[in-house]
Design a protein around this motif. Structure first.
Motif, PDB file in Angstrom:
ATOM      1  N   ALA A 134       1.135  -0.934   0.150  1.00  0.00           N
ATOM      2  CA  ALA A 134       0.016  -0.028  -0.059  1.00  0.00           C
ATOM      3  C   ALA A 134       0.784   1.172   0.081  1.00  0.00           C
ATOM      4  O   ALA A 134       2.101   1.563   0.347  1.00  0.00           O
ATOM      5  CB  ALA A 134      -1.278   0.299   1.216  1.00  0.00           C
ATOM      6  N   SER A 135       0.529   2.675  -0.161  1.00  0.00           N
ATOM      7  CA  SER A 135       0.937   3.821  -0.424  1.00  0.00           C
ATOM      8  C   SER A 135       0.192   4.957   0.657  1.00  0.00           C
ATOM      9  O   SER A 135      -1.284   4.714  -0.528  1.00  0.00           O
ATOM     10  CB  SER A 135       1.377   3.970  -1.657  1.00  0.00           C
ATOM     11  N   HIS A 136       0.979   5.453   1.140  1.00  0.00           N
ATOM     12  CA  HIS A 136       0.108   6.905   2.029  1.00  0.00           C
ATOM     13  C   HIS A 136       0.293   8.018   1.503  1.00  0.00           C
ATOM     14  O   HIS A 136       1.754   7.959   2.655  1.00  0.00           O
ATOM     15  CB  HIS A 136      -0.873   6.157   2.982  1.00  0.00           C
ATOM     16  N   ALA A 137       0.500   8.456   1.135  1.00  0.00           N
ATOM     17  CA  ALA A 137       0.882  10.043   1.653  1.00  0.00           C
ATOM     18  C   ALA A 137       2.710  10.203   0.963  1.00  0.00           C
ATOM     19  O   ALA A 137       3.422  10.378   1.789  1.00  0.00           O
ATOM     20  CB  ALA A 137       1.055  10.560   2.659  1.00  0.00           C
ATOM     21  N   ASP A 138       2.956   9.077  -0.057  1.00  0.00           N
ATOM     22  CA  ASP A 138       4.407   9.060  -0.348  1.00  0.00           C
ATOM     23  C   ASP A 138       4.812   7.494   0.767  1.00  0.00           C
ATOM     24  O   ASP A 138       6.418   7.720  -0.004  1.00  0.00           O
ATOM     25  CB  ASP A 138       5.635   9.948  -0.650  1.00  0.00           C
ATOM     26  N   PHE A 139       4.246   7.067   1.103  1.00  0.00           N
ATOM     27  CA  PHE A 139       4.997   6.172   2.107  1.00  0.00           C
ATOM     28  C   PHE A 139       4.643   4.565   1.785  1.00  0.00           C
ATOM     29  O   PHE A 139       3.388   4.334   1.717  1.00  0.00           O
ATOM     30  CB  PHE A 139       4.816   6.451   3.326  1.00  0.00           C
ATOM     31  N   GLU A 140       5.590   3.688   1.190  1.00  0.00           N
ATOM     32  CA  GLU A 140       4.931   3.084   0.485  1.00  0.00           C
ATOM     33  C   GLU A 140       5.334   1.543   1.422  1.00  0.00           C
ATOM     34  O   GLU A 140       6.713   1.960   2.566  1.00  0.00           O
ATOM     35  CB  GLU A 140       6.063   2.181  -0.829  1.00  0.00           C
ATOM     36  N   HIS A 141       4.350   0.491   2.038  1.00  0.00           N
ATOM     37  CA  HIS A 141       4.562   0.056   3.148  1.00  0.00           C
ATOM     38  C   HIS A 141       3.650  -1.812   2.565  1.00  0.00           C
ATOM     39  O   HIS A 141       3.176  -1.837   2.124  1.00  0.00           O
ATOM     40  CB  HIS A 141       3.653   0.343   4.101  1.00  0.00           C
ATOM     41  N   CYS A 142       4.062  -2.130   3.456  1.00  0.00           N
ATOM     42  CA  CYS A 142       3.352  -3.445   3.390  1.00  0.00           C
ATOM     43  C   CYS A 142       1.908  -4.059   4.714  1.00  0.00           C
ATOM     44  O   CYS A 142       2.536  -3.473   5.796  1.00  0.00           O
ATOM     45  CB  CYS A 142       3.861  -4.859   3.449  1.00  0.00           C
TER      46      CYS A 142
END
Length: 209
Positions: A134-142
């Protein structure tokens, strides 16, 4: 509370106060204002009962979605309390980002995903189904989807507002806090918690310091 210099004369935003146990403790430590946002109607009523029984003066409880509250409001609080809520989110990183705009310090207690620790508990591992990026506010994460299953039918269920939520891995969760301006002041693990690994965090917000 030592990590924040105590609660004396502080303003507090409490997400999901449940039955106002933490609220009462913070008021006893001198908090000036505690604004509790509770999304579960039964829990909200319990908060009101406790407020009357204990004659709480600093507490103000509201029934509603705290994510919506954080999205539209502008008030900044000295301390935020997010105990038992982050792992119930569909988008936990959005909650972290929103809190970074509104609280100078933050207390968090949350479950997190760890493959080995989760697999060691069958009653926990059976709730998970794969993972996705996923990605939110340019922060990608699992994220790791967690289904509530039979818990949805429990009379006392007080989880998220949908049939599932998404857990984060602890290293990425800590990285998310740092990405949005938080600095870890204290950390305590509960890796063997019966419902899955958990962590207690005290964080300071460098952006609002």
């Amino acid at each position: 509370s030592e990590a924040f210099g105590g609660f004396q004369d502080k303003t507090v935003l409490e997400l999901g106060p449940l039955e106002a146990c933490h609220t009462a403790m913070m008021e006893s430590k001198g908090a000036k204002l505690i604004r509790g946002i509770e999304g579960n109607a039964d829990a909200y009523l319990r908060c009101l009962v406790v407020k009357e029984l204990l004659n709480l003066k600093a507490a103000r409880f509201e029934l509603g979605n705290f994510v919506d509250f954080l999205r539209v409001g502008k008030e900044v609080f000295d301390i935020g309390v997010a105990s038992g809520v982050l792992y119930h989110m569909k988008n936990p990183v959005e909650l972290i980002e929103l809190l970074s705009r509104r609280v100078k310090s933050l207390f968090v207690w949350t479950h997190y995903y760890d493959a080995d620790l989760v697999e060691a508990k069958e009653h926990v591992s059976c709730k998970f189904s794969g993972s996705w990026t996923a990605s939110h506010a340019d922060f990608e994460h699992c994220l790791h989807p967690y289904g509530y299953g039979d818990a949805l039918s429990w009379k006392g269920f007080c989880g998220g507002g949908s049939e599932s939520c998404n857990w984060m891995e602890k290293p990425e969760m800590l990285r998310a806090f740092e990405h949005f301006g938080f600095e870890i002041a204290d950390e305590k693990l509960e890796a063997d918690h019966v419902h899955g690994p958990a962590v207690w965090l005290a964080l300071t917000n460098k952006k609002l310091a």
